[in-house]
Structure formats: C-alpha cells, structure tokens
Design an enzyme around this catalytic site. Structure first.
Site, short mmCIF file in Angstrom:
data_model
loop_
_atom_site.label_atom_id
_atom_site.label_comp_id
_atom_site.label_asym_id
_atom_site.label_seq_id
_atom_site.Cartn_x
_atom_site.Cartn_y
_atom_site.Cartn_z
N PRO A 2 1.38 32.61 19.89
CA PRO A 2 0.20 32.82 19.06
C PRO A 2 0.30 32.09 17.72
O PRO A 2 1.21 32.33 16.94
CB PRO A 2 0.17 34.34 18.85
CG PRO A 2 1.00 34.90 19.95
CD PRO A 2 2.07 33.87 20.19
N GLU A 3 -0.61 31.17 17.48
CA GLU A 3 -0.73 30.52 16.18
C GLU A 3 -2.18 30.69 15.75
O GLU A 3 -2.95 31.42 16.39
CB GLU A 3 -0.30 29.06 16.28
CG GLU A 3 1.12 28.94 16.85
CD GLU A 3 1.85 27.66 16.49
OE1 GLU A 3 1.42 26.95 15.57
OE2 GLU A 3 2.87 27.38 17.14
N LYS A 51 -2.74 34.37 11.02
CA LYS A 51 -2.25 34.91 12.30
C LYS A 51 -2.41 36.43 12.38
O LYS A 51 -1.79 37.09 13.20
CB LYS A 51 -0.80 34.48 12.52
CG LYS A 51 -0.66 32.96 12.69
CD LYS A 51 0.69 32.55 13.21
CE LYS A 51 1.71 32.44 12.13
NZ LYS A 51 3.01 31.90 12.63
N ARG A 255 14.72 29.16 14.50
CA ARG A 255 13.70 28.72 15.47
C ARG A 255 14.00 27.30 15.89
O ARG A 255 14.55 26.51 15.11
CB ARG A 255 12.30 28.77 14.85
CG ARG A 255 11.87 30.14 14.37
CD ARG A 255 10.44 30.09 13.85
NE ARG A 255 10.04 31.34 13.24
CZ ARG A 255 8.82 31.59 12.80
NH1 ARG A 255 7.89 30.66 12.89
NH2 ARG A 255 8.52 32.76 12.26
#
Length: 269
Positions: A2-3, A51, A255
C-alpha cells in the site's frame, strides 16, 4: 504494497460502498474501541490522506485507519464469502444493506472526533494525491535536512505524503541517484524535477490496477510485461531496463533498496 495510490483506490472503493448509507453493523475489534457502536449512523465520506484512511461518520466521528505493510480493506456483497484472510485477522466491520467493508490486519485503527483529525494526520507533508498538494512546500521539506539520504527523505511522510518503498526506488532511479546520496547533493533542477515526477507517477497510477512506472518500451526489455512494470524495485540481479547492468539491492533503514550501479550515482549503503 500500500502506497499513496493504493490507499486512494481503497478510499474510493469504501466511499462507493459506504458513503450516504446507514450502518446496519459496526464491529471494531481493537480493545480500546471494542464497545463503540456506530450502528444507525450514516457514513458521510471516506478520504485518503497520504497513506491514511479517514472514514467520516454522522455525529462528528472519524474512523482512522492505516494499512502499513499488509493491511487491507475488502468490500463484499451481502451473500459473498469473505476472502481477505482468517477471522482472527479482522479488525473492523462496517456494513449496510448493500455492502460489507472488512478491515484485515489493520495496525492502526482508532475512532476520533472529526474535528480532531489533525491529531492523526496533521504531521503529514503535502499529499501527492490530495487537494493540499504544494510542490514548493514539498521541495522545501525534502531539502530541509541536506545531509539526509535521499531514500530516507522520500519515505518521511512529514516531507511529502504518499511515497512508499516502491516509489522510493523508482524515483531514485529516475533521478539517477542512489538512495544513499545526500539529498542536498542533488542538483537543484534534479531535486525540483523529482518532486514533479513523484506527483506524475502517483497520478498516473491512481486508477491503474497494476502500478507501472516504466516507459512504454524499454530498450533492454520486451516492454512493461508483468515483470517490467517497474524500473528497479524487486528486480535484484536482473538487467537494468535502461542499460542492461544487473540491478543491485541492499538494506536501507530495514527495507530493501534497489538501484542500478551504472545509471545511478552516489554512495551504495
């Protein structure tokens, strides 16, 4: 993942299913709000902010949720089987006579007064897909800490809201800079163009079912097929679509970061 574009699409689905209709079922499965009952109230609107998702409900209430890495809202017809995950992963249920919205694995779910929404999203920078978008402010925020690595600055939602790890990788590639390059080392025209490009990418993908950042035809690939929709993200050890050099990957702030060692200049971790 999800962005900003994915969250906007989720807001549109929820708005279509819920807005203007009275809730016939409400179930918030988090301890703090487990006793809250929204049944009988009308959903007024659902919007995205970066977001974050804000579901505004009659009576001056807002249900704030955030998807983070793997959260999701699914919408089902009354007789449709729920398929978003096992029951123990459900965090919220909002239903009317026509649709049921089910929130799975939501790491953030809180009920607050609509007038207090700023407590949840007031810290965010300009929203790339929102009415408050301001490229000058976004650029100023991005450059406020010139020694900060570009990748980290792009992911900081206080600078500009809506960029996640995928867009971070793609934007760094398009800027021809590694994610570890100090943001202050970007040439001024490149920095300004980066903000404009971020807006263009999210706008282009706001209605697409599959995110695409590559050009229509890439010189070192057959075109944007299933594995050629992105320039570098998720393509470790595969040839760069621009020059053919193998894409590299390393961790940045826990990340994965991706870059082309030929097309992108700067430190590498």
């Amino acid at each position: 993942m999800p962005e900003g574009d994915t969250v906007l699409q989720t807001a549109v689905r929820l708005r279509t299913a819920l807005a203007g209709r009275i809730l016939t079922r409400s179930d918030l499965r988090v301890p703090r709000f487990a006793t809250a009952d929204l049944t009988g109230r009308t959903v007024l609107d659902v919007i995205s902010r970066g977001k974050h998702l804000l579901t505004r409900i009659e009576g001056g209430l807002t249900l704030h949720s955030h998807l983070r890495m793997d959260g999701a809202w699914r919408v089902y017809a009354p007789d449709e089987r729920w398929r978003g995950g096992p029951a123990h992963q459900i965090r919220a249920i909002l239903a009317n006579t026509e649709h049921t919205a089910v929130g799975y694995r939501l790491p953030v779910l809180e009920l607050l007064r609509t007038q207090d929404e700023a407590k949840a999203v007031g810290h965010l920078g300009p929203d790339l897909l929102g009415p408050d978008w301001d490229p000058e402010t976004a650029l100023r925020n991005l450059l406020a800490d010139p020694g900060r690595p570009l990748g980290e600055a792009l992911l900081d939602q206080r600078n500009l809201a809506g960029i996640g790890n995928i867009y971070k990788a793609e934007l760094c590639f398009l800027a021809r800079a590694t994610p570890w390059l100090a943001v202050g080392d970007l040439p001024a025209p490149t920095a300004a163009r980066l903000v404009t490009t971020a807006k263009q990418l999210l706008e282009a993908n706001r209605d697409r079912p599959m995110r695409t950042t590559t050009t229509t035809r890439a010189p070192h690939g057959p075109g944007p097929g299933p594995k050629e929709r992105l320039w570098v993200y998720g393509r470790a050890d595969r040839p760069c679509l621009r020059c053919g050099t193998p894409i590299r990957t390393a961790d940045q702030d826990a990340r994965p970061a991706y870059w082309c060692p030929h097309c992108q200049s700067g430190p590498t971790g």
